[in-house]
Structure formats: C-alpha cells, structure tokens
Motif scaffolding. Structure first.
Motif, PDB file in Angstrom:
ATOM      1  N   GLN A  26       5.775   5.946  -1.235  1.00 27.78           N
ATOM      2  CA  GLN A  26       4.862   6.909  -2.139  1.00 27.78           C
ATOM      3  C   GLN A  26       5.476   8.230  -0.887  1.00 27.78           C
ATOM      4  O   GLN A  26       4.449   7.679  -0.035  1.00 27.78           O
ATOM      5  N   ARG A  46       1.446  -1.065  -0.221  1.00 27.92           N
ATOM      6  CA  ARG A  46       0.036  -0.071   0.041  1.00 27.92           C
ATOM      7  C   ARG A  46       0.802   1.119   0.217  1.00 27.92           C
ATOM      8  O   ARG A  46       0.381   2.172  -0.462  1.00 27.92           O
ATOM      9  N   PHE A  47       1.982   1.004   0.713  1.00 30.39           N
ATOM     10  CA  PHE A  47       3.094   2.353   0.930  1.00 30.39           C
ATOM     11  C   PHE A  47       3.879   2.541  -0.196  1.00 30.39           C
ATOM     12  O   PHE A  47       3.786   3.685  -1.383  1.00 30.39           O
ATOM     13  N   ALA A  86       0.577   7.358   6.829  1.00 30.11           N
ATOM     14  CA  ALA A  86      -0.288   6.077   6.945  1.00 30.11           C
ATOM     15  C   ALA A  86       0.271   4.739   6.783  1.00 30.11           C
ATOM     16  O   ALA A  86      -0.105   3.717   7.984  1.00 30.11           O
ATOM     17  N   PHE A  87       1.650   4.963   6.222  1.00 34.10           N
ATOM     18  CA  PHE A  87       2.397   4.038   6.353  1.00 34.10           C
ATOM     19  C   PHE A  87       2.975   3.814   8.027  1.00 34.10           C
ATOM     20  O   PHE A  87       3.155   3.026   8.363  1.00 34.10           O
ATOM     21  N   GLU A 122       2.011   8.686   1.363  1.00 37.62           N
ATOM     22  CA  GLU A 122       1.739   7.293   1.728  1.00 37.62           C
ATOM     23  C   GLU A 122       2.328   7.627   3.083  1.00 37.62           C
ATOM     24  O   GLU A 122       1.907   6.505   3.830  1.00 37.62           O
ATOM     25  N   TYR A 123       3.463   8.416   3.313  1.00 38.20           N
ATOM     26  CA  TYR A 123       4.020   7.572   4.735  1.00 38.20           C
ATOM     27  C   TYR A 123       3.554   7.531   5.778  1.00 38.20           C
ATOM     28  O   TYR A 123       3.465   7.784   6.521  1.00 38.20           O
TER      29      TYR A 123
END
Length: 131
Positions: free
Chosen positions: A56, A52-53, A62-63, A59-60
């Motif tokens: 990117q 999912r990450f 959320a990761f 997206e960090y």
C-alpha cells in the motif's frame, strides 16, 4: 552501479550480478527459467513487516523506515551485495508490481548510502594537515 528490475523483465548483458531479494519465490516464475545468480531470502524484509506494508503506497514510508532498521541490524545479510556493487554492476530482482514502492528500492537506497558512507571519510582528523 546498483539497479532494480522486476523478475518478469528479460535479463540484459549490463545487468551484472543478478540477485533475487524477495523472501518468497515469485508467482508464475519457474526456478529454472529465472536468470539469477543468487537468491537472498534473508536480506528481504521480515514477514511481519512485509504483511503490514501490504504494498500500500500510503504505508511505504513506515515500511521503508522499518526495513532500513532491519537491514542496519543485520549487516551479515547485505555485506556481500555491497562488495558486488562496489566491484561492478548489481541488479536487485523483485516481483512487486509497483516499481517505485518496493523492498528492492529500499535496499538499493540503503546499499548506495552505505557505499557513499564508506567511500568518503569526513572525519576532521583526515583534514588536519590540509588547513
């Protein structure tokens, strides 16, 4: 002290205990060549979270939050690292190109938070005789 290093960087005397913290073996890096003391696949983010990450930067956050939840749910994966860090130098090895947005940085912050949390007791009972 905990530090992070790419697996493609040379080992140094001050690295201390060197642990690969990626789920997959790094591309182009032969196992007999990488100077490391241990490979902890289980401490790495789950395959689902990693995919999912996708490295990117957007997206960090959320990761990071998801990975910290995974770590909190499985202390058996990182307890040994905490002990190593408390005893001396610990180097977390990773393969990602991005030196700031990767699982090793999240793990480093998580372990440092744990060390700080365990190192100082802030319970009011501890201060009972000091007031």
């Amino acid at each position: 002290m905990i530090q992070c290093k790419r697996v493609y960087e040379s080992a140094e005397e001050g690295d201390g205990y060197r642990v690969l913290v990626d789920r997959l073996w790094p591309r182009g890096c032969r196992k007999e060549v990488l100077q490391h003391d241990e490979w902890l696949r289980d401490v790495a983010p789950s395959d689902e979270l990693r995919r999912r990450f996708g490295h990117q930067a957007g997206e960090y956050a959320a990761f990071r939050d998801g990975y910290r939840r995974e770590l909190a749910a499985h202390p058996e994966y990182w307890q040994g690292l905490l002990a190593r860090a408390a005893a001396g130098h610990l180097t977390l090895l990773y393969a990602a190109r991005d030196t700031e947005h990767n699982n090793a940085r999240v793990l480093q912050d998580f372990l440092e938070d744990e060390l700080e949390r365990r190192g100082s007791s802030s319970s009011p009972v501890c201060y009972a005789g000091e007031l």
